[in-house]
Design a protein around this motif. Structure first.
Motif, PDB file in Angstrom:
ATOM      1  N   ALA A 128       4.937 -42.911 -16.979  1.00  0.00           N
ATOM      2  CA  ALA A 128       3.735 -42.060 -17.048  1.00  0.00           C
ATOM      3  C   ALA A 128       2.992 -42.223 -18.373  1.00  0.00           C
ATOM      4  N   ASN A 129       3.708 -42.611 -19.422  1.00  0.00           N
ATOM      5  CA  ASN A 129       3.070 -42.766 -20.741  1.00  0.00           C
ATOM      6  C   ASN A 129       2.443 -44.133 -20.960  1.00  0.00           C
ATOM      7  N   ARG A 130       2.548 -45.016 -19.953  1.00  0.00           N
ATOM      8  CA  ARG A 130       1.899 -46.329 -20.101  1.00  0.00           C
ATOM      9  C   ARG A 130       0.371 -46.129 -20.036  1.00  0.00           C
ATOM     10  N   PRO A 131      -0.372 -46.775 -20.938  1.00  0.00           N
ATOM     11  CA  PRO A 131      -1.831 -46.578 -20.970  1.00  0.00           C
ATOM     12  C   PRO A 131      -2.502 -46.879 -19.626  1.00  0.00           C
ATOM     13  N   THR A 132      -2.045 -47.918 -18.926  1.00  0.00           N
ATOM     14  CA  THR A 132      -2.685 -48.266 -17.653  1.00  0.00           C
ATOM     15  C   THR A 132      -2.496 -47.155 -16.616  1.00  0.00           C
ATOM     16  N   ILE A 133      -1.339 -46.513 -16.653  1.00  0.00           N
ATOM     17  CA  ILE A 133      -1.054 -45.432 -15.691  1.00  0.00           C
ATOM     18  C   ILE A 133      -1.844 -44.187 -16.079  1.00  0.00           C
ATOM     19  N   GLN A 134      -1.905 -43.906 -17.367  1.00  0.00           N
ATOM     20  CA  GLN A 134      -2.626 -42.716 -17.817  1.00  0.00           C
ATOM     21  C   GLN A 134      -4.114 -42.814 -17.505  1.00  0.00           C
TER      22      GLN A 134
END
Ligand code: MG
Length: 281
Positions: A86-92
């Motif tokens: 969830a903390n990956r930039p692409t997911i956020q």
């Protein structure tokens, strides 16, 4: 007489209707659940007593322990993986709201199947679920994540008490050496589980291809050769049943933590515990 009989009959009819109504409600509410056996922390204390007796007789007591969801907690591992996902930039950036829900997911909300966990916290985006699943699969069976597993409450204290009696400890796990060997060893140390090589054996699958239970069953003869098998601990009903049958005089203890959705239920002679906390007398 006739009216008296009628009254008695009516008195009987009302509770009978009530009984059937309650029975139908009961089946509707509880019918699909597996009924748990009451927990028996006494079985933990009894096993230590058995170990002392066997050791005093000059025998070598042996106890087998599964790792995942027996001694350690995979729900916490899954929660850590989902937080990192969830903390990956692409997911956020692509899934802002759902990423927030996932980033703070407490491990107590983790279910055996990822799809059920997502549903529970209100995520129904198929694309996100698929991506989370792929990330989870790529990370769950790794040294990196299993090295940080937390113990089941009381596990290290209990195992050290058992080890102090001279009991040999066998960690019999479905984890495989190539992907999780180093992380597993590191984790046993960091959780303060017994690791003295003269008293402890770690049995892991040589590769991931083998079925967990078949691998464990293939090791029973090696475990039996180490001494007197007096106990086995498992969170998978099918596995504890297999061990209870292979070692009929050993204590068979089921950890009621989380397990696969297979239909098996622990056999009648199996004791249930929720953790390794000894009873207070
Ligand atoms: Mg397990």
């Amino acid at each position: 007489m006739q009216s008296g009989y009628k009254i008695m009959s009516q008195k009987f009819v009302i509770p009978q209707r009530l009984f059937f109504a309650l029975a139908i409600t009961f089946i509707a509410v509880f019918g699909s659940r597996t009924f748990a056996k009451p927990y028996s922390p006494e079985s933990l204390a009894k096993l230590i007593a058995t170990a002392k007796i066997e050791a005093a007789k000059g025998k070598s007591p042996v106890v087998m322990f599964d790792l995942d969801d027996t001694l350690t907690n995979t729900r916490d591992r899954t929660a850590r993986i989902l937080h990192d996902f969830a903390n990956r930039p692409t997911i956020q950036s692509a899934f802002a709201d759902d990423a927030k829900k996932l980033a703070t997911l407490p491990f107590l909300q983790v279910r055996f199947l990822l799809a059920d966990t997502m549903k529970l916290i209100g995520i129904d985006n198929g694309d996100l679920v698929q991506k989370a699943n792929a990330f989870w699969l790529a990370n769950f069976f790794t040294n990196t994540y299993c090295a940080k597993d937390i113990e089941t409450t009381g596990a290290s204290v209990y195992l050290n008490l058992l080890a102090q009696t001279g009991t040999k400890i066998v960690y019999l796990t479905g984890r495989d050496t190539p992907r999780m060997g180093e992380g597993t060893k590191e984790n046993l140390v960091s959780n303060h589980f017994p690791t003295n090589p003269e008293q402890v054996v770690l049995m892991m699958k040589p590769d991931l291809s083998q079925d967990d239970l078949k691998f464990k069953e293939s090791q029973y003869a090696n475990v039996a050769a180490m001494g007197e098998v007096i106990g086995a601990f498992e969170n998978e009903p099918a596995n504890i049943n297999s061990m209870a049958n292979a070692f009929p005089t050993a204590a068979a203890i089921f950890l009621d933590t989380i397990h696969s959705p297979k239909p098996d239920v622990p056999e009648a002679r199996v004791d249930w515990v929720e953790n390794f906390v000894l009873p207070s007398y």
